[in-house]
Scaffold this motif. Structure first.
Motif, PDB file in Angstrom:
ATOM      1  N   GLU A   1       2.229  -0.682 -12.607  1.00  0.00           N
ATOM      2  CA  GLU A   1       3.023  -1.846 -12.193  1.00  0.00           C
ATOM      3  C   GLU A   1       2.890  -2.143 -10.700  1.00  0.00           C
ATOM      4  O   GLU A   1       2.951  -3.300 -10.286  1.00  0.00           O
ATOM      5  CB  GLU A   1       4.500  -1.631 -12.548  1.00  0.00           C
ATOM      6  CG  GLU A   1       4.751  -1.783 -14.041  1.00  0.00           C
ATOM      7  CD  GLU A   1       6.213  -1.627 -14.407  1.00  0.00           C
ATOM      8  OE1 GLU A   1       7.050  -1.404 -13.511  1.00  0.00           O
ATOM      9  OE2 GLU A   1       6.515  -1.732 -15.609  1.00  0.00           O
ATOM     10  N   VAL A   2       2.710  -1.096  -9.858  1.00  0.00           N
ATOM     11  CA  VAL A   2       2.661  -1.346  -8.409  1.00  0.00           C
ATOM     12  C   VAL A   2       1.240  -1.660  -7.929  1.00  0.00           C
ATOM     13  O   VAL A   2       1.075  -2.211  -6.835  1.00  0.00           O
ATOM     14  CB  VAL A   2       3.253  -0.178  -7.575  1.00  0.00           C
ATOM     15  CG1 VAL A   2       4.682   0.105  -7.994  1.00  0.00           C
ATOM     16  CG2 VAL A   2       2.411   1.066  -7.652  1.00  0.00           C
ATOM     17  N   ARG A   3       0.227  -1.341  -8.717  1.00  0.00           N
ATOM     18  CA  ARG A   3      -1.152  -1.594  -8.277  1.00  0.00           C
ATOM     19  C   ARG A   3      -1.409  -3.069  -7.949  1.00  0.00           C
ATOM     20  O   ARG A   3      -2.066  -3.399  -6.942  1.00  0.00           O
ATOM     21  CB  ARG A   3      -2.163  -1.064  -9.315  1.00  0.00           C
ATOM     22  CG  ARG A   3      -3.635  -1.212  -8.906  1.00  0.00           C
ATOM     23  CD  ARG A   3      -3.912  -0.485  -7.599  1.00  0.00           C
ATOM     24  NE  ARG A   3      -5.271  -0.673  -7.135  1.00  0.00           N
ATOM     25  CZ  ARG A   3      -5.684  -1.716  -6.419  1.00  0.00           C
ATOM     26  NH1 ARG A   3      -4.841  -2.688  -6.113  1.00  0.00           N
ATOM     27  NH2 ARG A   3      -6.924  -1.796  -6.010  1.00  0.00           N
TER      28      ARG A   3
ATOM     29  N   VAL B   1       3.419   6.217  -2.549  1.00  0.00           N
ATOM     30  CA  VAL B   1       4.642   6.926  -2.955  1.00  0.00           C
ATOM     31  C   VAL B   1       4.571   7.298  -4.436  1.00  0.00           C
ATOM     32  O   VAL B   1       4.837   8.447  -4.817  1.00  0.00           O
ATOM     33  CB  VAL B   1       5.889   6.058  -2.657  1.00  0.00           C
ATOM     34  CG1 VAL B   1       7.130   6.643  -3.328  1.00  0.00           C
ATOM     35  CG2 VAL B   1       6.100   5.937  -1.150  1.00  0.00           C
ATOM     36  N   VAL B   2       4.179   6.343  -5.278  1.00  0.00           N
ATOM     37  CA  VAL B   2       4.108   6.623  -6.717  1.00  0.00           C
ATOM     38  C   VAL B   2       2.998   7.638  -6.993  1.00  0.00           C
ATOM     39  O   VAL B   2       3.167   8.566  -7.798  1.00  0.00           O
ATOM     40  CB  VAL B   2       3.887   5.322  -7.523  1.00  0.00           C
ATOM     41  CG1 VAL B   2       3.701   5.626  -9.001  1.00  0.00           C
ATOM     42  CG2 VAL B   2       5.069   4.374  -7.328  1.00  0.00           C
ATOM     43  N   ASP B   3       1.870   7.494  -6.312  1.00  0.00           N
ATOM     44  CA  ASP B   3       0.737   8.408  -6.512  1.00  0.00           C
ATOM     45  C   ASP B   3       1.129   9.843  -6.144  1.00  0.00           C
ATOM     46  O   ASP B   3       0.834  10.781  -6.891  1.00  0.00           O
ATOM     47  CB  ASP B   3      -0.452   7.919  -5.675  1.00  0.00           C
ATOM     48  CG  ASP B   3      -1.696   8.735  -5.932  1.00  0.00           C
ATOM     49  OD1 ASP B   3      -2.133   8.805  -7.088  1.00  0.00           O
ATOM     50  OD2 ASP B   3      -2.232   9.329  -4.962  1.00  0.00           O
TER      51      ASP B   3
ATOM     52  N   GLY C   1      -1.575 -12.797  -2.279  1.00  0.00           N
ATOM     53  CA  GLY C   1      -2.636 -12.567  -1.298  1.00  0.00           C
ATOM     54  C   GLY C   1      -3.048 -11.108  -1.283  1.00  0.00           C
ATOM     55  O   GLY C   1      -2.206 -10.233  -1.076  1.00  0.00           O
ATOM     56  N   PRO C   2      -4.341 -10.809  -1.525  1.00  0.00           N
ATOM     57  CA  PRO C   2      -4.792  -9.424  -1.452  1.00  0.00           C
ATOM     58  C   PRO C   2      -4.682  -8.883  -0.025  1.00  0.00           C
ATOM     59  O   PRO C   2      -4.646  -9.650   0.942  1.00  0.00           O
ATOM     60  CB  PRO C   2      -6.248  -9.479  -1.916  1.00  0.00           C
ATOM     61  CG  PRO C   2      -6.643 -10.901  -1.915  1.00  0.00           C
ATOM     62  CD  PRO C   2      -5.413 -11.732  -1.914  1.00  0.00           C
TER      63      PRO C   2
ATOM     64  N   GLU D   1       0.827  -1.204   0.000  1.00  0.00           N
ATOM     65  CA  GLU D   1       0.000   0.000   0.000  1.00  0.00           C
ATOM     66  C   GLU D   1       0.865   1.260   0.000  1.00  0.00           C
ATOM     67  O   GLU D   1       0.516   2.273  -0.614  1.00  0.00           O
ATOM     68  CB  GLU D   1      -0.961  -0.042   1.194  1.00  0.00           C
ATOM     69  CG  GLU D   1      -1.948  -1.196   1.060  1.00  0.00           C
ATOM     70  CD  GLU D   1      -2.870  -1.382   2.247  1.00  0.00           C
ATOM     71  OE1 GLU D   1      -2.816  -0.581   3.201  1.00  0.00           O
ATOM     72  OE2 GLU D   1      -3.678  -2.332   2.214  1.00  0.00           O
ATOM     73  N   ALA D   2       2.033   1.186   0.678  1.00  0.00           N
ATOM     74  CA  ALA D   2       2.924   2.358   0.756  1.00  0.00           C
ATOM     75  C   ALA D   2       3.508   2.688  -0.618  1.00  0.00           C
ATOM     76  O   ALA D   2       3.608   3.861  -0.986  1.00  0.00           O
ATOM     77  CB  ALA D   2       4.035   2.097   1.764  1.00  0.00           C
TER      78      ALA D   2
END
Ligand code: FAD
Length: 112
Positions: free
Chosen positions: A76-78, A51-53, A85-86, A46-47
């Motif tokens: 790519e990070v989504r 960071v990318v956002d 595992g979600p 999630e971090a």
């Protein structure tokens, strides 16, 4: 506001690094690491999105354009929050272990 986003990125990166190091340390010691890896995986997945956002937001329209790599990173990070595992299932297992630990810590007489 940009300074805040840069600082928040550093905080997310530092916290992720700390959680990953803790999980690696437990695994290096031959311990299960189930709880620490689940925590590190959930937080970092999630971090890295945050960071990318934030980085994309700082760059404005340039950030979302194809001229810089940020919009590609976003895509790519989504999946980090889905594969291995979600986040929901990791939170489920993290909470289950916490509850189990507290139930096991009760004095023998207090157990049903
Ligand atoms: C890019 C990518 C690479 C992958 N690589 C691999 C690989 O190398 N090896 C491999 O084995 N698999 C791989 N996968 C599969 C990945 O592990 C699964 O997609 C993941 O476990 C989620 O399963 P699912 O897609 O069937 O979603 P589902 O299980 O259908 O879940 C869908 C959504 O429902 C929610 N959800 C699911 N379960 C719960 C629950 N118990 N409680 C609350 N909410 C829940 C979550 O929000 C979840 O995102 C990859 C997936 C992606 C996207």
């Amino acid at each position: 506001m940009v300074q805040q986003m840069i600082a928040d990125n550093e905080i997310d990166i530092a916290a992720s690094r700390g959680l990953i190091l803790q999980a690696c340390g437990e695994l290096d010691q031959g311990r299960s690491g189930a709880q620490s890896t689940a925590i590190a995986k959930t937080f970092t997945a999630e971090a890295v999105w945050r960071v990318v956002d934030r980085s994309l937001q700082i760059c404005g329209s340039l950030g979302i354009s194809g001229e810089v790599l940020l919009s590609r990173f976003l895509r790519e990070v989504r999946p980090f929050r889905i594969y291995d595992g979600p986040s929901e299932t990791h939170r489920w297992t993290i909470a289950r272990r916490v509850v189990r630990r507290h139930l096991d810590a009760r004095p023998a007489g207090a157990r049903p």
